[in-house]
Design an enzyme around this catalytic site. Structure first.
Site, PDB file in Angstrom:
ATOM      1  N   GLU A 106       0.839  -1.196   0.000  1.00 27.43           N
ATOM      2  CA  GLU A 106       0.000   0.000   0.000  1.00 27.43           C
ATOM      3  C   GLU A 106       0.876   1.250   0.000  1.00 27.43           C
ATOM      4  O   GLU A 106       0.532   2.257  -0.617  1.00 27.43           O
ATOM      5  CB  GLU A 106      -0.935  -0.007   1.222  1.00 27.43           C
ATOM      6  CG  GLU A 106      -1.994  -1.106   1.178  1.00 27.43           C
ATOM      7  CD  GLU A 106      -1.464  -2.501   1.479  1.00 27.43           C
ATOM      8  OE1 GLU A 106      -0.341  -2.612   2.010  1.00 27.43           O
ATOM      9  OE2 GLU A 106      -2.177  -3.479   1.180  1.00 27.43           O
ATOM     10  N   HIS A 139     -10.771  -5.125   8.671  1.00 29.54           N
ATOM     11  CA  HIS A 139     -11.311  -4.919   7.317  1.00 29.54           C
ATOM     12  C   HIS A 139     -12.678  -4.237   7.348  1.00 29.54           C
ATOM     13  O   HIS A 139     -13.436  -4.333   6.400  1.00 29.54           O
ATOM     14  CB  HIS A 139     -11.471  -6.258   6.584  1.00 29.54           C
ATOM     15  CG  HIS A 139     -10.192  -6.857   6.074  1.00 29.54           C
ATOM     16  ND1 HIS A 139      -9.089  -7.039   6.858  1.00 29.54           N
ATOM     17  CD2 HIS A 139      -9.849  -7.325   4.852  1.00 29.54           C
ATOM     18  CE1 HIS A 139      -8.124  -7.605   6.137  1.00 29.54           C
ATOM     19  NE2 HIS A 139      -8.549  -7.783   4.918  1.00 29.54           N
TER      20      HIS A 139
END
Lengths: 447, 334
Positions: free
Chosen positions: B69, B138
């Site tokens: 990321e 998540h």
């Protein structure tokens, strides 16, 4: 840039673009940069890795570098990292195509341990099959199989000692099952029921079992790799003899956590095994997207001066022997070892994934390193320590054991039916002791 | 939505396909726009919202990146600073943790630190929200983290119409814009006009007019607030519902105008209540409309705890129409 020699220009080409017709300072910095696009003979281009095959293509693994069984030498446990660099590109294999254990890495694993390993791998597969069915039946929302990769976690666990700590990813259920961790506890976690030790908080398969040296699993990738190094450093700081084993998928080696782990491991040389499971696929991205086409994952260690091996992950004997080698190094204070396990993710990434969308049909069957259970079974049969009948009988018994544990787990509830984790405990564990404001919010929610 | 009806569009699309259309319009319009992220090309994202774009635009416009990321956001910052208009994809908003320096200290501050010389026409799409049993790592709604960073714009589409229009507006903007999507809204159907259009960044949407109560609800909570408004109206509380659409910049004027009319207001979001964007909105309301308030500003948000996995616990955890109505009744002494 268009290939102009910028150094030849006054001011080093700082205003080179501005001197070209149609290119303004604004377009250089992006207001309407479309005008600055230069497509010509000298235009640069990117290398975009593409897998050898996509759906509709024939399976093709000609790009996977293999060595013959027995071909790769076994260095001394105290070998200097710089002297065994070739081991990062060759492939340690013990089991030959005619089911013999050959070469210098053979002999590290007793037949009794092989039988133990075979049972463990079969148990993992029986467990995976049952949990997949349970997911399809709605007893859990999510499951991750490790089909084809059973040898790696089972083989390494059997090379470790009690007290050693593994920092797994989500495809190492074998680390628990090879120690006969209670199936019931695993299934209750997957079902998130009233007997779930993690009390309904964690995603299915994200077990945590301190007593069994199984740290926990993170949904955000790579984080456990640095933690494994940290744990190993602490073990050395404490002056005890326990070692750590970190796990990561080849895709997640892209995360900076991987590189931080290697730097720290390089600097402090803590007792840690750094496992990279190269199963060729990170969800839909093939290993080339993680840089696997430019160098092997084992070679990543060389820049850090860390010893590394590239090993057949579908060969239980190779897994156990290489793990034992790295374990000996770590426990003898000879520092870290990185091992790339070459394997294939035969199933989807998870129950939420359909690999038929991005890879050729029949890939798993065509994988040149075969199936780890079949290979160990055939070896043991050839050694007269196993038979087809015994295999069948063991498989049936393991299936029944898993089915019985599943039935028992169901009495404590499943995802959507029966008893559930207690809402009363929902805010426990946020802090060591529940602070006043969490007590108040629990009262307010009326649970 | 009012605009969509005005557009006379009969066509309905799910939120997930509206995202696809928004990105597609951007790629058609901007030659130097490309998409980069994990699983975005071959798989069309794990939620399928880039489906078909690899076939249409090819591998030089849609990049499956390595799993980093930090690398993805760094790529977006670097590429946009040199003039491209990248759309970068952060699979889950929770992964902000993996790239926060690139977001907070680079993307947000580069224009300022470079004396205005760097323009970052960067769009970041990311998926937020609980309710899908995806547990603590998540499921988060971390808007407050990024709204706190001067230099960034943050928008939150609640409908298919908004999803498409906001992505286009974000991509045309010369500032970095983070589009916070919601995973539970992916199947939500709604009118979506053909062709490109923009939802202006920084302008709230009065979704349901009312006369004596205001609910300001962000993200998926808009739909819970609309359900709650129906129930409250049946109880005689004619409720106005406002979707801020853009959290940074925030359209204080529209909210204040409503409060001056209704005199009572609640702020709802899915994120943890403590330190959430609702605290800022409540503070702005009391700064600008204190004399008009007949009751303290109420706030509804998630409890102070990570998001649990179990649906049995998660359903208690996530705010709902029921918890909104209960809080409103308490606030209004009903």
């Amino acid at each position: 840039m268009s290939g102009t020699d910028l150094d030849a220009l006054p001011d080093g080409g700082k205003h080179a673009d501005a001197e070209r017709p149609g290119v303004t300072e604004e377009s250089r910095w992006g207001k309407s940069a479309t005008g600055a696009s230069i497509k010509g003979a000298n235009a640069l281009s990117l290398h975009v890795p593409e897998p050898v095959g996509r759906p509709g293509d024939e399976p093709n693994f000609s790009h996977v570098a293999l060595s013959a069984a027995g071909e790769v030498s076994r260095p001394a446990v105290d070998a200097y990292a710089g002297d065994i660099k070739a081991h990062a590109t060759s492939l340690v294999r013990v089991l030959s195509d005619d089911h013999e254990a050959v070469g210098e890495w053979a002999g590290a694993t007793s037949l009794a341990l092989c039988v133990q390993g075979l049972r463990a791998m079969m148990k993992v597969r029986a467990y995976d099959e049952r949990m997949l069915i349970a997911q399809r039946q709605g007893k859990t929302s999510f499951y991750i199989q490790c089909t084809g990769e059973e040898a790696i976690s089972c083989g390494q666990r059997l090379a470790l000692e009690r007290g050693d700590m593994c920092f797994p990813t989500y495809r190492q259920q074998g680390l628990l099952l090879a120690q006969d961790y209670p199936l019931l506890d695993m299934i209750c976690q997957v079902f998130s029921n009233s007997r779930d030790k993690l009390r309904g908080r964690q995603l299915p398969v994200m077990y945590s079992a301190k007593d069994y040296g199984f740290f926990s699993i993170s949904g955000n990738l790579g984080t456990q790799f640095v933690q494994a190094v940290g744990w190993a450093m602490a073990s050395a700081i404490d002056g005890n003899n326990r070692i750590a084993s970190g796990w990561i998928g080849e895709g997640s080696t892209a995360e900076s956590d991987f590189h931080s782990a290697l730097v720290f491991a390089s600097v402090y040389r803590p007792p840690v095994i750094l496992n990279v499971v190269n199963n060729q696929w990170a969800i839909s991205s093939f290993q080339g997207v993680a840089g696997g086409a430019s160098a092997t994952f084992a070679e990543r260690a060389h820049g850090y001066g860390i010893a590394s091996l590239r090993v057949d992950g579908n060969d239980f004997l190779a897994v156990h022997a290489a793990s034992k080698w790295a374990e000996r190094r770590a426990r003898s204070n000879l520092g870290p070892t990185l091992i790339e396990w070459v394997t294939y993710r035969a199933a989807g990434h998870s129950t939420s994934d359909d690999p038929g969308k991005y890879r050729p049909k029949g890939d798993a069957e065509a994988w040149p390193l075969g199936d780890p259970i079949d290979r160990l079974k055939n070896y043991l049969i050839k050694q007269d320590r196993w038979s087809e009948a015994q295999h069948e009988q063991t498989w049936t018994a393991l299936q029944e054991e898993v089915r019985a544990a599943t039935r028992e787990a169901e009495t404590y509830g499943t995802l959507n039916e029966g008893p559930k984790p207690s809402a009363l405990e929902m805010f426990e564990g946020v802090y060591e002791e529940m602070p006043e404001h969490l007590l108040r919010q629990r009262q307010k929610l009326g649970v | 939505m009012a605009e969509a009806i005005a557009d006379n569009s009969e066509r309905e699309l799910p939120y997930v396909r509206a995202i696809t259309e928004g990105v597609r319009e951007v790629l058609l319009e901007q030659d130097n726009s490309f998409v980069a992220g994990e699983d975005v090309a071959g798989a069309g994202s794990v939620y399928g919202y880039y489906a078909g774009l690899l076939d249409e635009f090819g591998p030089e416009r849609i990049y499956d990146t390595p799993i980093s990321e930090e690398g993805i956001v760094g790529l977006g910052v670097g590429a946009s600073a040199t003039g491209c208009r990248p759309i970068i994809d952060l699979m889950f908003m929770d992964f902000l943790g993996e790239c926060m320096d690139e977001v907070a200290n680079q993307m947000a501050k580069m224009r300022y630190m470079f004396g205005g010389a760097a323009t970052l026409p960067l769009t970041m799409l990311t998926m937020s929200g609980a309710g899908a049993s995806l547990a603590a790592q998540h499921s988060q709604s971390l808007e407050a983290w990024i709204c706190h960073l001067p230099g960034l714009k943050v928008v939150q589409p609640t409908t298919p119409y908004d999803a498409k229009g906001m992505i286009i507006a974000a991509a045309r903007d010369d500032n970095p814009v983070i589009v916070v999507l919601n995973k539970m809204s992916l199947g939500l159907m709604g009118p979506v006009p053909e062709g490109p259009y923009e939802i202006p960044i920084g302008k709230a949407n009065v979704v349901r007019p009312g006369t004596n109560y205001t609910i300001v609800a962000t993200g998926r909570m808009l739909h819970e607030a609309l359900k709650a408004a129906t129930q409250l109206t049946e109880l005689g509380i004619d409720t106005e519902v406002i979707d801020p659409r853009s959290l940074q910049p925030f359209d204080t004027a529209t909210v204040v105008e409503s409060v001056k009319k209704t005199h009572r207001v609640m702020v709802v979001h899915e994120a943890v209540r403590f330190g959430g964007i609702g605290a800022e909105i409540a503070a702005q309301i009391q700064e600008d409309a204190f004399d008009y308030l007949d009751a303290p500003v109420a706030r509804v948000g998630a409890p102070f705890s990570p998001v649990p996995y179990s649906p049995a616990l998660e359903s208690i955890y996530v705010p709902s129409a029921k918890s909104i109505v209960a809080e409103a009744k308490k606030q209004l002494g009903l």
